[in-house]
Design a protein around this motif. Structure first.
Motif, PDB file in Angstrom:
ATOM      1  N   LEU A  74       1.108  -1.223   0.096  1.00  0.00           N
ATOM      2  CA  LEU A  74       0.186  -0.182   0.235  1.00  0.00           C
ATOM      3  C   LEU A  74       0.582   1.382  -0.034  1.00  0.00           C
ATOM      4  O   LEU A  74       0.359   1.857  -0.518  1.00  0.00           O
ATOM      5  CB  LEU A  74      -1.129  -0.347   1.372  1.00  0.00           C
ATOM      6  CG  LEU A  74      -2.082  -0.827   1.116  1.00  0.00           C
ATOM      7  CD1 LEU A  74      -2.968  -0.760   2.801  1.00  0.00           C
ATOM      8  CD2 LEU A  74      -3.380  -0.812   0.203  1.00  0.00           C
ATOM      9  N   TYR A  75       2.155   1.332   1.029  1.00  0.00           N
ATOM     10  CA  TYR A  75       2.960   2.507   0.896  1.00  0.00           C
ATOM     11  C   TYR A  75       3.370   2.507  -0.621  1.00  0.00           C
ATOM     12  O   TYR A  75       3.428   3.874  -1.319  1.00  0.00           O
ATOM     13  CB  TYR A  75       3.970   2.307   1.720  1.00  0.00           C
ATOM     14  CG  TYR A  75       5.080   3.049   1.933  1.00  0.00           C
ATOM     15  CD1 TYR A  75       4.435   4.433   2.504  1.00  0.00           C
ATOM     16  CD2 TYR A  75       6.217   3.260   1.601  1.00  0.00           C
ATOM     17  CE1 TYR A  75       5.495   5.187   2.909  1.00  0.00           C
ATOM     18  CE2 TYR A  75       7.403   4.033   1.177  1.00  0.00           C
ATOM     19  CZ  TYR A  75       7.232   5.250   1.811  1.00  0.00           C
ATOM     20  OH  TYR A  75       7.519   6.323   1.359  1.00  0.00           O
ATOM     21  N   VAL A  76       4.062   1.232  -1.052  1.00  0.00           N
ATOM     22  CA  VAL A  76       4.613   1.370  -2.802  1.00  0.00           C
ATOM     23  C   VAL A  76       3.684   2.544  -4.059  1.00  0.00           C
ATOM     24  O   VAL A  76       3.971   3.401  -4.282  1.00  0.00           O
ATOM     25  CB  VAL A  76       5.082   0.305  -3.093  1.00  0.00           C
ATOM     26  CG1 VAL A  76       5.342  -0.055  -4.563  1.00  0.00           C
ATOM     27  CG2 VAL A  76       6.313  -0.278  -2.372  1.00  0.00           C
ATOM     28  N   VAL A  77       1.777   1.929  -3.765  1.00  0.00           N
ATOM     29  CA  VAL A  77       1.660   2.409  -4.310  1.00  0.00           C
ATOM     30  C   VAL A  77       1.166   4.201  -4.010  1.00  0.00           C
ATOM     31  O   VAL A  77       1.259   4.867  -5.380  1.00  0.00           O
ATOM     32  CB  VAL A  77       0.147   1.562  -3.956  1.00  0.00           C
ATOM     33  CG1 VAL A  77      -0.992   2.461  -4.954  1.00  0.00           C
ATOM     34  CG2 VAL A  77      -0.099   0.357  -4.506  1.00  0.00           C
ATOM     35  N   SER A  78       1.031   4.117  -2.496  1.00  0.00           N
ATOM     36  CA  SER A  78       1.088   5.623  -2.290  1.00  0.00           C
ATOM     37  C   SER A  78       2.296   6.210  -3.013  1.00  0.00           C
ATOM     38  O   SER A  78       1.917   7.708  -3.270  1.00  0.00           O
ATOM     39  CB  SER A  78       0.978   5.514  -0.676  1.00  0.00           C
ATOM     40  OG  SER A  78       1.963   5.085  -0.850  1.00  0.00           O
ATOM     41  N   ARG A  79       2.742   5.703  -2.911  1.00  0.00           N
ATOM     42  CA  ARG A  79       4.339   6.986  -3.669  1.00  0.00           C
ATOM     43  C   ARG A  79       4.210   6.726  -5.089  1.00  0.00           C
ATOM     44  O   ARG A  79       4.459   8.075  -5.512  1.00  0.00           O
ATOM     45  CB  ARG A  79       5.886   5.768  -3.341  1.00  0.00           C
ATOM     46  CG  ARG A  79       6.066   6.012  -1.708  1.00  0.00           C
ATOM     47  CD  ARG A  79       6.557   7.525  -1.320  1.00  0.00           C
ATOM     48  NE  ARG A  79       7.572   7.914  -1.593  1.00  0.00           N
ATOM     49  CZ  ARG A  79       8.749   7.199  -1.599  1.00  0.00           C
ATOM     50  NH1 ARG A  79       9.040   7.123  -0.409  1.00  0.00           N
ATOM     51  NH2 ARG A  79      10.278   7.899  -2.326  1.00  0.00           N
ATOM     52  N   TYR A  80       3.562   5.940  -5.876  1.00  0.00           N
ATOM     53  CA  TYR A  80       3.568   5.601  -7.235  1.00  0.00           C
ATOM     54  C   TYR A  80       2.519   6.784  -7.707  1.00  0.00           C
ATOM     55  O   TYR A  80       2.224   7.573  -8.609  1.00  0.00           O
ATOM     56  CB  TYR A  80       3.245   4.781  -7.939  1.00  0.00           C
ATOM     57  CG  TYR A  80       4.818   3.798  -7.887  1.00  0.00           C
ATOM     58  CD1 TYR A  80       6.015   3.918  -9.028  1.00  0.00           C
ATOM     59  CD2 TYR A  80       4.383   2.322  -7.601  1.00  0.00           C
ATOM     60  CE1 TYR A  80       6.836   3.488  -8.562  1.00  0.00           C
ATOM     61  CE2 TYR A  80       5.551   1.357  -7.504  1.00  0.00           C
ATOM     62  CZ  TYR A  80       6.317   1.819  -8.048  1.00  0.00           C
ATOM     63  OH  TYR A  80       7.697   1.153  -8.439  1.00  0.00           O
ATOM     64  N   LEU A  81       1.154   7.219  -6.417  1.00  0.00           N
ATOM     65  CA  LEU A  81       0.812   7.553  -7.278  1.00  0.00           C
ATOM     66  C   LEU A  81       1.079   9.550  -6.601  1.00  0.00           C
ATOM     67  O   LEU A  81       0.380  10.264  -6.880  1.00  0.00           O
ATOM     68  CB  LEU A  81      -0.972   7.659  -6.304  1.00  0.00           C
ATOM     69  CG  LEU A  81      -0.930   6.541  -7.174  1.00  0.00           C
ATOM     70  CD1 LEU A  81      -2.323   5.758  -6.290  1.00  0.00           C
ATOM     71  CD2 LEU A  81      -1.568   6.678  -8.588  1.00  0.00           C
ATOM     72  N   GLY A  82       1.863   9.495  -5.557  1.00  0.00           N
ATOM     73  CA  GLY A  82       1.862  10.898  -4.928  1.00  0.00           C
ATOM     74  C   GLY A  82       1.038  11.250  -4.127  1.00  0.00           C
ATOM     75  O   GLY A  82       0.937  12.264  -3.632  1.00  0.00           O
ATOM     76  N   VAL A  83       0.478  10.066  -2.538  1.00  0.00           N
ATOM     77  CA  VAL A  83      -0.605  10.273  -2.281  1.00  0.00           C
ATOM     78  C   VAL A  83       0.148  10.070  -1.021  1.00  0.00           C
ATOM     79  O   VAL A  83       0.705   9.850  -0.537  1.00  0.00           O
ATOM     80  CB  VAL A  83      -1.628   9.236  -2.529  1.00  0.00           C
ATOM     81  CG1 VAL A  83      -2.212   9.117  -1.413  1.00  0.00           C
ATOM     82  CG2 VAL A  83      -2.779   9.107  -3.362  1.00  0.00           C
ATOM     83  N   GLN A  84       0.159  11.502  -0.385  1.00  0.00           N
ATOM     84  CA  GLN A  84       0.619  11.639   1.659  1.00  0.00           C
ATOM     85  C   GLN A  84      -0.207  10.972   2.188  1.00  0.00           C
ATOM     86  O   GLN A  84      -1.343  11.179   2.400  1.00  0.00           O
ATOM     87  CB  GLN A  84       0.777  13.182   1.440  1.00  0.00           C
ATOM     88  CG  GLN A  84       1.485  13.460   0.504  1.00  0.00           C
ATOM     89  CD  GLN A  84       3.269  12.792   0.514  1.00  0.00           C
ATOM     90  OE1 GLN A  84       3.670  12.549   1.386  1.00  0.00           O
ATOM     91  NE2 GLN A  84       3.958  13.317   0.054  1.00  0.00           N
TER      92      GLN A  84
END
Length: 716
Positions: free
Chosen positions: A658-668
């Motif tokens: 989930l953290y990796v996906v958030s980094r790809y999407l630029g979600v904080q």
């Protein structure tokens, strides 16, 4: 030079009198035999790949189906209900194929279709059966009726004598857990580590994440799980291992020890000859897929994917991320001794060198009096230091010429062998013998192991063995399978004569090992020295106390109806609390190889139940019976968490993805950024180091037939 000329198939020179062309018959014979061996290997591999591809069926079952169909058809019984006639109708006409012949071909095609459909049906059914993990949660020795029926079906569909990769396509995919379940288990794991105020703040962050951010991230993760074999493993390998820029030595690489009380031979070259030959036998079985798959309970297969890169594999440094170089085959070995590198051919005439021939080659290296070349002695320190300087030095100084040729010989070797100048092992009269033995295998002199190779075999002066393994390509149990095979084959199959030498007579006509040549400029030598200083400081910072505990073992623990793993983990919690006066995040690895391409999951061993037991041990008001009750609850909880992790319901790998996906999407996400979360998983993604109070204690079990040790260190 004579041996070098023997290795050349032909010589072509230009003289004043004309052209001189000379053929070496022996060399041509060796080339021919090598080619025959290569084609035999390809044929065996292709055959075993086909057998694994149609498992649990077999070619004989196809013959039975064809014969049964053809026989019933000629008895005027059409099992195809007209399909054979339709196939015959659409077959192109030919004067070479009569009506009867077309009927036979049609029956064979129909039978093949039925057989392939049955294979797919069996494999699909087996995959569904293997997705059931209820057997793992049932009390030991009390199997339910439904589980007994499931076990019987699995045994029927599993066939007989499976090959290494027979079950790969039948293994289920690792499921993506529901976000709600992961967050609930996460909050439960951190509750014992926080006061009520901090826990309520964490609970609020988790609730916000679950309601606002997580649904979007989860959708991407589920989509990834649909089109990838395993939704975790590729990101885990890349971000946790290959993108790490810190030294591999100590931080990542692990080791395996020899048998403690038995040394089959004290002759260093002989022990190396048998061990290397045993490893090559294992590699041959591995290449052909002839090893049996690892089975839980003797019937539930585990994924064998990690074993593919055991040999012929090297981690190549990069500035931002490393890469794994894996070759289908390698016919030589890289050897290090007294600061010098050698290339040793493992085949002669298309056949593996026998142990006695290998002993002779290694003895030639031991007897070589030549000194190291400038910069050669500590060259391997580049693999022990930081990754970026090694990547830069590799690009600048090892891209062409002799350096490239020699580096290719090391990186493309089957594995790396160190003929160590020291003597280590268990000695009853030396109190610190196990400490120095373990430290030597963990880091050596910081320049006498090639830490980038899949593994380095270490043979000491007194004949003791050891291994240092790189972690990114596979986990410790994979090396454990190889290590048990090597020690068993060395001791019980290959053996030694009365003088401690390998059996047989050596072939003295073999060309001697090739000394690798280097041209290392002073600037590169300075980089090597800096890497060595970094590695040496890291090695000197390791305090290692390795001792034998012989009062009792897992047998006694099992007789007390307790899991040995739970017993050790709870003991570690008690020891840490008595030493530090507090609890902390604890990382224990469990395997997820019940799923295809599964690797590991985290078991958070610090639980509310374990902390309650630990506190009871320091409370004089608690009775012995109450402490036993609390211990039982803590052990049962730990076993339950371990089973949950093994069955894909862990915490950390899901949070990591989930953290990796958030980094790809630029979600904080404030929740994912919490240091008390998956510290182990997030640190390699270049997050700030967590506060000291939030660091985890990582507990690792390193394989060894007679020695297991646990290492406690702050989380990276």
């Amino acid at each position: 030079m004579a041996e070098a000329h023997q290795a050349v198939a032909f010589q072509f020179t230009v003289t004043p009198e004309g052209f001189d062309f000379h053929l070496g018959r022996e060399a041509l014979r060796q080339l021919y035999l090598s080619g025959v061996y290569s084609w035999k290997k390809r044929f065996v591999c292709a055959k075993n790949s086909f057998l694994s591809g149609v498992y649990p069926a077999s070619p004989s079952s196809w013959v039975v189906v064809v014969m049964a169909t053809a026989g019933s058809f000629y008895c005027r019984i059409d099992p195809s209900m007209g399909m054979i006639a339709r196939i015959r109708h659409y077959l192109p006409g030919s004067r070479f194929l009569s009506l009867q012949g077309r009927t036979v071909v049609s029956a064979a095609l129909f039978s093949t279709g039925v057989w392939l459909s049955a294979v797919l049906l069996f494999r699909r059914t087996l995959k569904l059966l293997l997705s059931y993990h209820g057997w793992m949660f049932e009390p030991h020795g009390r199997m339910s009726r439904s589980t007994k029926i499931w076990a019987a079906l699995v045994k029927v569909l599993s066939g007989r004598k499976p090959l290494l990769y027979s079950f790969q396509t039948s293994l289920p995919k690792l499921p993506v857990p529901p976000v709600e379940a992961t967050i609930a288990r996460y909050l439960e794991s951190v509750h014992p580590l926080m006061d009520e105020e901090k826990y309520q703040r964490m609970e609020a962050l988790a609730k916000e994440f679950k309601e606002k951010t997580a649904p979007r991230l989860q959708k991407y993760l589920i989509f990834k799980s649909w089109w990838t074999t395993n939704y975790v493993s590729d990101w885990w390998e890349e971000y946790i291992y290959l993108r790490g820029r810190s030294p591999l030595m100590v931080n990542s690489n692990y080791y395996a020890m020899d048998l403690l009380y038995v040394t089959p031979s004290r002759v260093q070259a002989a022990r190396a000859g048998n061990a290397v030959h045993a490893m090559l036998l294992y590699r041959r079985k591995l290449d052909r897929g002839e090893l049996p798959p690892v089975m839980a309970l003797g019937m539930v297969p585990m994924c064998s994917n990690q074993m593919e890169r055991m040999f012929n594999t090297t981690r190549v440094p990069g500035k931002e991320s490393d890469a794994l170089l894996h070759l289908l085959n390698s016919r030589h070995l890289a050897v290090y001794h007294k600061g010098r590198f050698y290339k040793v051919w493992l085949f002669h005439g298309g056949s593996l060198l026998r142990p006695r021939d290998l002993q002779m080659q290694f003895q030639r290296i031991l007897d070589d009096p030549s000194p190291p070349q400038p910069g050669e002695q500590r060259l391997a320190a580049l693999t022990a230091g930081e990754r970026v300087p090694w990547a830069e030095a590799r690009a600048r100084f090892f891209g062409c010429g002799r350096n490239k040729t020699s580096l290719d010989a090391v990186e493309r070797a089957a594995f790396f062998l160190t003929l160590d100048e020291e003597a280590h092992g268990y000695a009853p009269d030396k109190a610190d013998c196990m400490d120095t033995y373990a430290k030597s295998l963990l880091h050596g002199k910081c320049y006498d192991r090639w830490f980038d190779k899949s593994f380095t075999l270490v043979v000491y002066k007194n004949g003791k063995l050891g291994a240092n393994a790189e972690h990114s390509w596979a986990d410790a149990p994979i090396i454990g399978h190889l290590w048990e095979f090597v020690l068993g084959t060395d001791r019980f199959q290959l053996g030694y004569d009365d003088g401690g030498h390998c059996h047989g007579e050596p072939n003295t006509q073999l060309a001697p090992p090739q000394r690798l040549q280097w041209d290392i400029p002073q600037e590169c030598q300075d980089i090597i020295e800096r890497s060595y200083r970094v590695a040496k400081a890291l090695a000197d910072d390791v305090d290692f106390c390795c001792f034998q505990f012989s009062q009792f073992g897992k047998g006694l623990i099992k007789r007390c109806r307790t899991s040995p793993d739970a017993f050790i983990q709870i003991s570690l919690q008690l020891a840490h609390f008595r030493d530090k006066g507090c609890f902390c995040l604890t990382y224990e690895a469990s395997m997820t190889r019940l799923f295809r391409e599964g690797r590991t999951e985290t078991v958070r061993s610090c639980t509310a139940e374990s902390t309650a037991f630990v506190r009871s041990m320091g409370d004089t008001r608690q009775s012995r019976a109450e402490r036993q009750r609390l211990f039982k609850l803590a052990a049962n909880k730990h076993q339950h968490m371990y089973r949950m992790a093994m069955t894909g319901a862990g915490i950390d790998r899901h949070l990591f993805c989930l953290y990796v996906v958030s980094r790809y999407l630029g979600v904080q996400s404030p929740f994912l950024a919490q240091p008390a979360g998956a510290v182990r998983a997030l640190a390699p993604l270049h997050q700030p180091d967590p506060p000291a109070a939030a660091q985890d204690v990582r507990l690792e079990q390193v394989p060894g037939p007679h020695l297991h040790r646990r290492r406690l260190r702050p989380g990276r």
